[in-house]
Design a protein around this motif. Structure first.
Motif, PDB file in Angstrom:
ATOM      1  N   UNK A 148      28.636  20.870 -22.250  1.00 49.77           N
ATOM      2  CA  UNK A 148      27.029  20.466 -22.438  1.00 49.77           C
ATOM      3  C   UNK A 148      26.243  21.382 -22.709  1.00 49.77           C
ATOM      4  N   UNK A 149      26.694  22.921 -23.285  1.00 48.32           N
ATOM      5  CA  UNK A 149      25.346  23.255 -23.880  1.00 48.32           C
ATOM      6  C   UNK A 149      25.292  23.517 -25.492  1.00 48.32           C
ATOM      7  N   UNK A 171      22.680  27.364 -30.201  1.00 44.83           N
ATOM      8  CA  UNK A 171      22.481  27.058 -31.907  1.00 44.83           C
ATOM      9  C   UNK A 171      21.609  28.011 -31.757  1.00 44.83           C
ATOM     10  N   UNK A 172      21.081  28.556 -33.426  1.00 45.90           N
ATOM     11  CA  UNK A 172      20.601  29.832 -33.435  1.00 45.90           C
ATOM     12  C   UNK A 172      19.256  29.426 -33.625  1.00 45.90           C
ATOM     13  N   UNK A 173      17.946  30.287 -33.722  1.00 49.80           N
ATOM     14  CA  UNK A 173      16.725  29.123 -33.590  1.00 49.80           C
ATOM     15  C   UNK A 173      16.181  30.881 -34.549  1.00 49.80           C
ATOM     16  N   UNK A 180      14.085  35.550 -25.422  1.00 53.25           N
ATOM     17  CA  UNK A 180      12.596  35.510 -25.381  1.00 53.25           C
ATOM     18  C   UNK A 180      12.197  36.188 -27.232  1.00 53.25           C
ATOM     19  N   UNK A 181      10.751  35.567 -26.743  1.00 50.12           N
ATOM     20  CA  UNK A 181       9.952  36.817 -28.206  1.00 50.12           C
ATOM     21  C   UNK A 181       8.003  36.553 -28.077  1.00 50.12           C
ATOM     22  N   UNK A 182       7.745  37.508 -28.624  1.00 47.91           N
ATOM     23  CA  UNK A 182       6.218  37.955 -28.560  1.00 47.91           C
ATOM     24  C   UNK A 182       5.827  37.946 -29.764  1.00 47.91           C
ATOM     25  N   UNK A 183       4.330  37.405 -29.806  1.00 52.69           N
ATOM     26  CA  UNK A 183       3.219  36.920 -30.990  1.00 52.69           C
ATOM     27  C   UNK A 183       1.686  36.513 -30.358  1.00 52.69           C
ATOM     28  N   UNK A 184       1.245  35.909 -31.442  1.00 54.01           N
ATOM     29  CA  UNK A 184      -0.393  35.776 -30.960  1.00 54.01           C
ATOM     30  C   UNK A 184      -0.556  34.689 -31.362  1.00 54.01           C
ATOM     31  N   UNK A 230      16.367  26.587 -22.821  1.00 55.28           N
ATOM     32  CA  UNK A 230      17.484  25.674 -23.222  1.00 55.28           C
ATOM     33  C   UNK A 230      17.191  25.715 -24.512  1.00 55.28           C
ATOM     34  N   UNK A 231      17.892  25.193 -25.464  1.00 56.95           N
ATOM     35  CA  UNK A 231      17.564  24.896 -27.487  1.00 56.95           C
ATOM     36  C   UNK A 231      16.086  24.623 -27.210  1.00 56.95           C
TER      37      UNK A 231
END
Length: 176
Positions: free
Chosen positions: A41-42, A45-47, A84-88, A111-112
């Motif tokens: 059910x997952x 996908x690569x973002x 996880x991500x980081x930005x402005x 989740x995707x």
């Protein structure tokens, strides 16, 4: 704009999002049956590592009970093989206060298609850039992908000592 108009816009966006999700799930289920194995059910996908996003939103100021138009722009770098991500981030609310917020952004994607962003920063109000004040934005969005673009509803709550605000709108992002 009155609070009743804001609520009508909110309900319309939610209804549209639910309908679009149902249609997308139907097509995705059909495609998985024909071409792919199911993975418990997952949605795997690569973002993209980088994203530039823009959100147009109706912004409701809690203390003043007013609604204005807001524009939010952000850049997010997603860490390799991570959620996880980081930005402005930058937000401009087009009203008599000339509210502008600059922040750093932390992103989490449990989740995707669902993301949560937290952005502490500083807010400037008025024509001058003096007297910055602390601000904290918390945002969630749900995305539908169309090639390198993704579109979906966005909800945000923002705090600063002068007035907090809530917003709902449409997020459009480009991944690369």
């Amino acid at each position: 704009m009155k609070l009743s108009h804001f609520l009508i816009i909110l309900l319309s966006l939610i209804a549209t999002s639910l309908y679009a999700q149902d249609e997308h799930d139907h097509v995705e289920h059909h495609n998985h049956d024909d071409h792919h194995e199911h993975h418990d059910g997952e949605d795997h996908h690569d973002h993209h590592k980088n994203e530039i996003g823009i959100a147009h939103a109706a912004v409701y100021f809690v203390k003043e009970k007013e609604v204005s138009y807001g524009l939010h722009v952000h850049y997010v770098y997603t860490f390799a093989e991570s959620k996880f991500g980081a930005g402005l981030s930058f937000e401009n609310i087009f009203d008599e206060h000339q509210h502008r917020t600059f922040g750093i952004l932390a992103s989490y994607r449990p989740l995707d298609k669902l993301s949560f962003n937290v952005s502490p920063g500083i807010t400037f109000e008025g024509a001058s850039s003096s007297d910055p004040i602390f601000a904290l934005h918390i945002e969630t969005s749900y995305e539908f992908e169309i090639h390198n673009f993704h579109v979906g509803p966005v909800l945000e709550y923002a705090y600063d000592p002068n007035d907090s605000h809530m917003s709902i709108g449409l997020h459009v992002g480009y991944g690369f």
